[in-house]
Design a protein around this motif. Structure first.
Motif, mmCIF file in Angstrom:
data_model
loop_
_atom_site.group_PDB
_atom_site.id
_atom_site.type_symbol
_atom_site.label_atom_id
_atom_site.label_comp_id
_atom_site.label_asym_id
_atom_site.label_seq_id
_atom_site.Cartn_x
_atom_site.Cartn_y
_atom_site.Cartn_z
ATOM 1 N N GLU A 1 -86.742 -37.446 -38.194
ATOM 2 C CA GLU A 1 -87.230 -36.475 -37.215
ATOM 3 C C GLU A 1 -87.478 -37.133 -35.855
ATOM 4 N N LYS A 2 -88.179 -38.258 -35.853
ATOM 5 C CA LYS A 2 -88.469 -38.951 -34.598
ATOM 6 C C LYS A 2 -87.214 -39.580 -34.010
ATOM 7 N N GLY A 3 -86.372 -40.149 -34.865
ATOM 8 C CA GLY A 3 -85.162 -40.806 -34.391
ATOM 9 C C GLY A 3 -84.205 -39.854 -33.710
ATOM 10 N N ARG A 4 -84.050 -38.660 -34.278
ATOM 11 C CA ARG A 4 -83.133 -37.678 -33.693
ATOM 12 C C ARG A 4 -83.558 -37.304 -32.280
ATOM 13 N N ILE A 5 -84.860 -37.192 -32.053
ATOM 14 C CA ILE A 5 -85.358 -36.837 -30.725
ATOM 15 C C ILE A 5 -85.078 -37.947 -29.716
ATOM 16 N N ILE A 6 -85.423 -39.175 -30.086
ATOM 17 C CA ILE A 6 -85.265 -40.309 -29.162
ATOM 18 C C ILE A 6 -83.802 -40.608 -28.885
ATOM 19 N N ALA A 7 -82.963 -40.529 -29.917
ATOM 20 C CA ALA A 7 -81.559 -40.947 -29.808
ATOM 21 C C ALA A 7 -80.803 -40.227 -28.713
ATOM 22 N N HIS A 8 -81.160 -38.994 -28.445
ATOM 23 C CA HIS A 8 -80.384 -38.188 -27.497
ATOM 24 C C HIS A 8 -81.166 -37.827 -26.238
ATOM 25 N N LEU A 9 -82.160 -38.639 -25.916
ATOM 26 C CA LEU A 9 -82.872 -38.450 -24.660
ATOM 27 C C LEU A 9 -81.964 -38.791 -23.484
ATOM 28 N N GLU A 10 -82.233 -38.214 -22.345
ATOM 29 C CA GLU A 10 -81.385 -38.337 -21.142
ATOM 30 C C GLU A 10 -81.089 -39.778 -20.726
ATOM 31 N N PRO A 11 -82.045 -40.726 -20.784
ATOM 32 C CA PRO A 11 -81.743 -42.090 -20.324
ATOM 33 C C PRO A 11 -80.619 -42.785 -21.083
ATOM 34 N N TYR A 12 -80.293 -42.291 -22.293
ATOM 35 C CA TYR A 12 -79.308 -42.984 -23.119
ATOM 36 C C TYR A 12 -77.911 -42.383 -23.024
ATOM 37 N N GLY A 13 -77.726 -41.412 -22.139
ATOM 38 C CA GLY A 13 -76.399 -40.871 -21.886
ATOM 39 C C GLY A 13 -75.910 -39.933 -22.973
ATOM 40 N N LYS A 14 -74.661 -39.486 -22.822
ATOM 41 C CA LYS A 14 -74.091 -38.496 -23.728
ATOM 42 C C LYS A 14 -73.926 -39.023 -25.147
ATOM 43 N N LYS A 15 -73.632 -40.310 -25.284
ATOM 44 C CA LYS A 15 -73.397 -40.874 -26.615
ATOM 45 C C LYS A 15 -74.693 -41.216 -27.337
ATOM 46 N N GLY A 16 -75.799 -41.294 -26.602
ATOM 47 C CA GLY A 16 -77.081 -41.564 -27.223
ATOM 48 C C GLY A 16 -77.271 -43.017 -27.606
ATOM 49 N N THR A 17 -78.321 -43.274 -28.374
ATOM 50 C CA THR A 17 -78.633 -44.634 -28.808
ATOM 51 C C THR A 17 -79.082 -44.614 -30.259
ATOM 52 N N ASN A 18 -78.996 -45.754 -30.911
ATOM 53 C CA ASN A 18 -79.586 -45.931 -32.229
ATOM 54 C C ASN A 18 -81.076 -46.209 -32.040
ATOM 55 N N TYR B 1 -82.496 -45.122 -37.429
ATOM 56 C CA TYR B 1 -81.782 -43.861 -37.280
ATOM 57 C C TYR B 1 -80.504 -44.173 -36.513
ATOM 58 N N GLU B 2 -79.342 -43.860 -37.118
ATOM 59 C CA GLU B 2 -78.064 -44.200 -36.485
ATOM 60 C C GLU B 2 -77.388 -42.974 -35.879
ATOM 61 N N ARG B 3 -77.028 -43.100 -34.608
ATOM 62 C CA ARG B 3 -76.226 -42.057 -33.981
ATOM 63 C C ARG B 3 -74.855 -42.071 -34.663
ATOM 64 N N GLY B 4 -74.170 -40.944 -34.666
ATOM 65 C CA GLY B 4 -72.863 -40.875 -35.330
ATOM 66 C C GLY B 4 -73.004 -40.581 -36.807
ATOM 67 N N VAL B 5 -74.032 -41.134 -37.429
ATOM 68 C CA VAL B 5 -74.401 -40.748 -38.790
ATOM 69 C C VAL B 5 -75.384 -39.586 -38.708
ATOM 70 N N GLU B 6 -76.208 -39.622 -37.635
ATOM 71 C CA GLU B 6 -77.246 -38.622 -37.363
ATOM 72 C C GLU B 6 -78.240 -38.516 -38.523
ATOM 73 N N ASP B 7 -78.608 -39.690 -39.012
ATOM 74 C CA ASP B 7 -79.566 -39.755 -40.105
ATOM 75 C C ASP B 7 -80.041 -41.199 -40.225
ATOM 76 N N GLU B 8 -81.034 -41.423 -41.047
ATOM 77 C CA GLU B 8 -81.445 -42.794 -41.351
ATOM 78 C C GLU B 8 -80.429 -43.417 -42.296
ATOM 79 N N THR B 9 -80.087 -44.682 -42.062
ATOM 80 C CA THR B 9 -79.269 -45.438 -42.994
ATOM 81 C C THR B 9 -80.163 -46.470 -43.683
ATOM 82 N N LEU B 10 -79.727 -46.975 -44.819
ATOM 83 C CA LEU B 10 -80.540 -47.935 -45.563
ATOM 84 C C LEU B 10 -80.646 -49.276 -44.851
ATOM 85 N N SER B 11 -79.735 -49.509 -43.912
ATOM 86 C CA SER B 11 -79.748 -50.758 -43.148
ATOM 87 C C SER B 11 -78.806 -50.600 -41.970
#
Length: 264
Positions: free
Chosen positions: A156-173, A190-200
């Motif tokens: 939940e928190k990662g999805r919000i931060i990943a796509h904030l304006e400072p990180y551009g269209k592609k977002g950040t992990n 939280y990984e962008r492109g997966v759009e979920d938490e990964t185990l590592s």
């Protein structure tokens, strides 16, 4: 078309890897992104955090091409790189040490005496402070310390931060970190492109280790990271300008199984 694939995992970060030295993988297919996404889907496909192509590369042992589980070509993947190195050794492309090309440039790697894969990552010249820390370790990462990380709402928190304006269209992990020793930290990503938490996440734990040193949470340049999928070790050196170099990511990988893609 009948394509052989290998299923790998590195501390729970799992990948479909195809030996594409024969160039049979249909990269130019107009529907390739949706096809890759379907392969990575865990209910209707093989299931993976991403798909990797091992290809020929003039001047290097091989080239690594990485696709996120959403089917789009991604940036560098640290755990995926370690898995690809292990496959290259299995395919007898090299014996103990290798040099290959990834999205972010040249990488050196070795198979250690304990059979763990040690991968050199790109240098980091700058760590930006933005409440947490922002840096590029082959992929962009935001790192922030939290309490009670085992129960923290990473998705939940990662999805919000990943796509904030400072990180551009592609977002950040996004990496959430809690210290559990002098030179040891627990990391959830939280990984962008997966759009979920990964185990590592390999590039994520590297970013987290450097950020914790930068924040003076540890004085060690050899840091142990615990993820939900296992343990990783990160070591690095510091240059006269405060940049980080000779960055190595080390950990175990496993070839889980191999199979064939029919009618792909």
């Amino acid at each position: 078309m009948n394509l052989e694939f290998y299923k790998y995992q590195g501390t729970g970060n799992d990948f479909i890897i195809v030996d594409n030295r024969s160039e049979l993988f249909p990269k130019k297919d107009t529907k390739i992104n949706s096809k890759i996404s379907k392969l990575c889907e865990r209910h209707f496909g093989i299931g993976a955090d991403g798909l990797i192509l091992l290809e020929k590369c003039k001047g290097y042992d091989f080239n690594m091409v990485y696709y996120n589980s959403d089917g789009r070509e991604g940036t560098m993947c640290g755990n995926g790189g370690r898995c690809t190195v292990d496959l290259a050794k299995y395919l007898k492309i090299f014996e103990r040490e290798t040099t290959f090309l990834g999205f972010d440039g040249v990488h050196h790697a070795s198979v250690e005496v304990d059979n763990k894969i040690k991968l050199q990552m790109k240098n980091v010249q700058e760590v930006k402070k933005r409440d947490g820390f922002f840096l590029d370790t082959g992929s962009p990462h935001y790192v922030v310390m939290v309490d009670d990380i085992y129960n923290y709402p990473v998705k939940e928190k990662g999805r919000i931060i990943a796509h904030l304006e400072p990180y551009g269209k592609k977002g950040t992990n996004v990496n959430f970190v809690e210290q559990n020793g002098n030179n040891s930290f627990f990391v959830r990503t939280y990984e962008r492109g997966v759009e979920d938490e990964t185990l590592s996440c390999g590039t994520g734990v590297v970013a987290s280790a450097i950020s914790m040193f930068h924040a003076q949470q540890t004085k060690s340049k050899n840091i142990n990271i615990i993820t939900r999928g296992g343990h990783l070790n990160i070591s690095f050196k510091i240059d006269n300008n405060g940049g980080y170099h000779s960055i190595f990511l080390k950990g175990a990988v496993e070839k889980v199984y191999q199979g064939h893609l029919f009618g792909f």
